[in-house]
Scaffold this motif. Structure first.
Motif, PDB file in Angstrom:
ATOM      1  N   GLU A 152       0.833  -1.202   0.000  1.00 30.74           N
ATOM      2  CA  GLU A 152       0.000   0.000   0.000  1.00 30.74           C
ATOM      3  C   GLU A 152       0.868   1.252   0.000  1.00 30.74           C
ATOM      4  OE1 GLU A 152      -4.079  -1.560   2.235  1.00 30.74           O
ATOM      5  OE2 GLU A 152      -2.610  -0.379   3.356  1.00 30.74           O
ATOM      6  N   SER A 153       0.237   2.367  -0.251  1.00 30.04           N
ATOM      7  CA  SER A 153       0.958   3.641  -0.296  1.00 30.04           C
ATOM      8  C   SER A 153       1.549   3.981   1.063  1.00 30.04           C
ATOM      9  CB  SER A 153       0.023   4.755  -0.751  1.00 30.04           C
ATOM     10  OG  SER A 153      -0.992   4.972   0.236  1.00 30.04           O
ATOM     11  N   LEU A 154       2.560   4.852   1.026  1.00 33.81           N
ATOM     12  CA  LEU A 154       3.194   5.276   2.274  1.00 33.81           C
ATOM     13  C   LEU A 154       2.180   5.924   3.216  1.00 33.81           C
ATOM     14  CD1 LEU A 154       5.680   5.780   4.030  1.00 33.81           C
ATOM     15  CD2 LEU A 154       6.077   7.888   2.726  1.00 33.81           C
ATOM     16  N   GLN A 155       1.253   6.670   2.665  1.00 33.72           N
ATOM     17  CA  GLN A 155       0.265   7.359   3.497  1.00 33.72           C
ATOM     18  C   GLN A 155      -0.603   6.366   4.267  1.00 33.72           C
ATOM     19  OE1 GLN A 155      -2.266  10.001   1.313  1.00 33.72           O
ATOM     20  NE2 GLN A 155      -3.318  10.774   3.152  1.00 33.72           N
ATOM     21  N   LEU A 156      -1.084   5.311   3.596  1.00 37.31           N
ATOM     22  CA  LEU A 156      -1.898   4.299   4.272  1.00 37.31           C
ATOM     23  C   LEU A 156      -1.070   3.544   5.317  1.00 37.31           C
ATOM     24  CD1 LEU A 156      -4.000   2.828   1.310  1.00 37.31           C
ATOM     25  CD2 LEU A 156      -4.808   4.254   3.207  1.00 37.31           C
ATOM     26  N   PHE A 157       0.175   3.242   4.973  1.00 38.36           N
ATOM     27  CA  PHE A 157       1.045   2.534   5.922  1.00 38.36           C
ATOM     28  C   PHE A 157       1.242   3.379   7.178  1.00 38.36           C
ATOM     29  CE2 PHE A 157       5.246   1.966   7.756  1.00 38.36           C
ATOM     30  CZ  PHE A 157       5.252   0.615   8.032  1.00 38.36           C
ATOM     31  N   ILE A 158       1.562   4.673   7.005  1.00 34.36           N
ATOM     32  CA  ILE A 158       1.805   5.557   8.144  1.00 34.36           C
ATOM     33  C   ILE A 158       0.549   5.682   8.999  1.00 34.36           C
ATOM     34  CG2 ILE A 158       2.329   7.920   8.834  1.00 34.36           C
ATOM     35  CD1 ILE A 158       4.751   6.354   7.820  1.00 34.36           C
ATOM     36  N   THR A 159      -0.622   5.767   8.366  1.00 29.81           N
ATOM     37  CA  THR A 159      -1.881   5.899   9.117  1.00 29.81           C
ATOM     38  C   THR A 159      -2.112   4.680  10.000  1.00 29.81           C
ATOM     39  OG1 THR A 159      -2.868   7.243   7.360  1.00 29.81           O
ATOM     40  CG2 THR A 159      -4.376   6.161   8.896  1.00 29.81           C
ATOM     41  N   LYS A 160      -1.949   3.470   9.445  1.00 29.42           N
ATOM     42  CA  LYS A 160      -2.157   2.250  10.209  1.00 29.42           C
ATOM     43  C   LYS A 160      -1.064   2.062  11.264  1.00 29.42           C
ATOM     44  CE  LYS A 160      -4.640  -0.043   6.463  1.00 29.42           C
ATOM     45  NZ  LYS A 160      -4.692  -1.172   5.508  1.00 29.42           N
ATOM     46  N   ALA A 161       0.157   2.477  10.933  1.00 32.55           N
ATOM     47  CA  ALA A 161       1.261   2.354  11.886  1.00 32.55           C
ATOM     48  C   ALA A 161       1.052   3.281  13.078  1.00 32.55           C
ATOM     49  CB  ALA A 161       2.577   2.671  11.189  1.00 32.55           C
ATOM     50  N   ASN A 162       0.595   4.486  12.828  1.00 27.70           N
ATOM     51  CA  ASN A 162       0.358   5.446  13.914  1.00 27.70           C
ATOM     52  C   ASN A 162      -0.756   4.981  14.847  1.00 27.70           C
ATOM     53  OD1 ASN A 162       2.367   7.148  13.021  1.00 27.70           O
ATOM     54  ND2 ASN A 162       0.985   8.500  11.887  1.00 27.70           N
ATOM     55  N   LEU A 163      -1.808   4.406  14.269  1.00 27.47           N
ATOM     56  CA  LEU A 163      -2.910   3.894  15.097  1.00 27.47           C
ATOM     57  C   LEU A 163      -2.417   2.770  16.005  1.00 27.47           C
ATOM     58  CD1 LEU A 163      -5.936   3.884  15.795  1.00 27.47           C
ATOM     59  CD2 LEU A 163      -6.283   2.251  13.914  1.00 27.47           C
ATOM     60  N   LEU A 164      -1.589   1.892  15.458  1.00 28.77           N
ATOM     61  CA  LEU A 164      -1.057   0.774  16.236  1.00 28.77           C
ATOM     62  C   LEU A 164      -0.160   1.268  17.365  1.00 28.77           C
ATOM     63  CD1 LEU A 164      -0.533  -2.241  16.734  1.00 28.77           C
ATOM     64  CD2 LEU A 164       1.288  -2.116  14.998  1.00 28.77           C
ATOM     65  N   THR A 165       0.778   2.145  17.054  1.00 26.77           N
ATOM     66  CA  THR A 165       1.716   2.624  18.079  1.00 26.77           C
ATOM     67  C   THR A 165       0.997   3.409  19.175  1.00 26.77           C
ATOM     68  OG1 THR A 165       2.202   4.601  16.750  1.00 26.77           O
ATOM     69  CG2 THR A 165       3.636   2.680  16.455  1.00 26.77           C
ATOM     70  N   LEU A 166      -0.053   4.146  18.803  1.00 25.87           N
ATOM     71  CA  LEU A 166      -0.812   4.895  19.803  1.00 25.87           C
ATOM     72  C   LEU A 166      -1.456   3.956  20.817  1.00 25.87           C
ATOM     73  CD1 LEU A 166      -2.012   7.542  20.869  1.00 25.87           C
ATOM     74  CD2 LEU A 166      -3.898   7.239  19.231  1.00 25.87           C
ATOM     75  N   ASN A 167      -2.027   2.860  20.350  1.00 30.78           N
ATOM     76  CA  ASN A 167      -2.695   1.904  21.246  1.00 30.78           C
ATOM     77  C   ASN A 167      -1.686   1.122  22.080  1.00 30.78           C
ATOM     78  OD1 ASN A 167      -5.876   1.413  20.782  1.00 30.78           O
ATOM     79  ND2 ASN A 167      -4.948   2.189  18.894  1.00 30.78           N
ATOM     80  N   ILE A 168      -0.547   0.801  21.516  1.00 30.78           N
ATOM     81  CA  ILE A 168       0.470   0.096  22.302  1.00 30.78           C
ATOM     82  C   ILE A 168       1.042   1.019  23.367  1.00 30.78           C
ATOM     83  CG2 ILE A 168       2.698  -1.062  22.225  1.00 30.78           C
ATOM     84  CD1 ILE A 168       2.031  -2.100  19.478  1.00 30.78           C
ATOM     85  N   ASP A 169       1.210   2.310  23.030  1.00 34.54           N
ATOM     86  CA  ASP A 169       1.682   3.281  24.032  1.00 34.54           C
ATOM     87  C   ASP A 169       0.695   3.371  25.195  1.00 34.54           C
ATOM     88  OD1 ASP A 169       3.972   3.867  22.667  1.00 34.54           O
ATOM     89  OD2 ASP A 169       3.152   5.648  21.658  1.00 34.54           O
ATOM     90  N   ASN A 170      -0.591   3.400  24.890  1.00 34.39           N
ATOM     91  CA  ASN A 170      -1.611   3.461  25.946  1.00 34.39           C
ATOM     92  C   ASN A 170      -1.588   2.194  26.803  1.00 34.39           C
ATOM     93  OD1 ASN A 170      -2.487   5.975  25.060  1.00 34.39           O
ATOM     94  ND2 ASN A 170      -4.078   5.111  23.732  1.00 34.39           N
ATOM     95  N   LEU A 171      -1.379   1.047  26.159  1.00 34.87           N
ATOM     96  CA  LEU A 171      -1.294  -0.231  26.884  1.00 34.87           C
ATOM     97  C   LEU A 171      -0.090  -0.228  27.828  1.00 34.87           C
ATOM     98  CD1 LEU A 171      -2.689  -3.140  26.853  1.00 34.87           C
ATOM     99  CD2 LEU A 171      -0.737  -3.838  25.473  1.00 34.87           C
ATOM    100  N   ALA A 172       1.027   0.273  27.343  1.00 32.77           N
ATOM    101  CA  ALA A 172       2.246   0.319  28.158  1.00 32.77           C
ATOM    102  C   ALA A 172       2.051   1.230  29.370  1.00 32.77           C
ATOM    103  CB  ALA A 172       3.415   0.796  27.318  1.00 32.77           C
ATOM    104  N   GLU A 173       1.374   2.338  29.172  1.00 37.35           N
ATOM    105  CA  GLU A 173       1.135   3.271  30.269  1.00 37.35           C
ATOM    106  C   GLU A 173       0.165   2.687  31.292  1.00 37.35           C
ATOM    107  OE1 GLU A 173       1.646   6.645  32.517  1.00 37.35           O
ATOM    108  OE2 GLU A 173       2.734   6.025  30.709  1.00 37.35           O
TER     109      GLU A 173
END
Length: 215
Positions: free
Chosen positions: A118-139
């Motif tokens: 997929e395009s870089l834009q779609l990859f970045i969007t899905k990657a950001n959503l994932l990292t945001l949720n993992i950060d919340n889980l870690a906290e």
């Protein structure tokens, strides 16, 4: 009168012989029945047998009047944790497992994004959503027993790598043509980025399997 006397004399003579015949018959009958049953009069056993007595059983539990009366029945303790957890068999799934299960689809979507190129834009969007949720889980589970779970640690590793590869791909768009002939620029070339994405796919897949196994 003379005839009567004659008859009386004959009767006296005949009686002893008939009595003897009956006596012989009784002896023969007794001999024939010997060993084939009891012949005689049974003794009375009434005095030797104790009359059976009716036993009275005392109930273990005391009876209660109006047992089925709805007014006397106690309400179900629905607010009692013991009732909720034991009687109703409340779901024992932990909060961490529920939170981790919500992250699994995000991991899978990022894998699909890489495999589908997929395009870089779609990859970045899905990657950001994932990292945001993992950060919340870690906290949320920082310093708690869940932070020692293997799946928790794996998510942190994946999270760091997703952030790194996202940054790498964004920078590559800007700097690749300027640094193509330098040592630093080699990290932005398509071959290196493709290798990093392949490694990321393996890490994402491992994390998915681990989370599903623990859940």
């Amino acid at each position: 009168m003379k005839k009567f006397l004659i008859c009386l004399i004959l009767l006296n003579i005949a009686l002893p012989s008939h009595a003897f015949l009956w006596f012989k018959k009784d002896k023969a009958l007794e001999k024939e029945l010997q060993g084939k049953g009891y012949a005689g009069t049974l003794p009375s056993l009434g005095d030797k047998i104790e009359k059976s007595k009716t036993k009275v059983t005392t109930p273990i539990f005391e009876s209660q009047e109006n047992f089925n009366d709805p007014a006397d029945l106690k309400p179900v303790p629905k607010d009692n944790p013991a009732f909720i957890n034991i009687i109703q068999k409340k779901d024992k799934t932990s909060d961490f497992t529920e939170d981790a299960n919500e992250i699994i689809p995000m991991l899978e979507k990022l894998v699909d994004s890489i495999e589908d190129n997929e395009s870089l834009q779609l990859f970045i969007t899905k990657a950001n959503l994932l990292t945001l949720n993992i950060d919340n889980l870690a906290e949320k589970y920082k310093g708690k027993p869940e932070s020692y779970y293997e799946s928790f640690r794996k998510l942190q590793e994946v999270n760091n790598y997703v952030k790194s590869i996202s940054t790498l791909r964004r920078e590559a768009v800007t700097y690749q043509r300027y640094l193509a002939y330098s040592t630093t620029g080699s990290i932005y070339n398509p071959e290196n980025i493709a290798q990093q994405l392949e490694y990321l796919t393996e890490e994402l897949t491992t994390a998915i399997l681990l989370l599903k196994e623990e859940g």
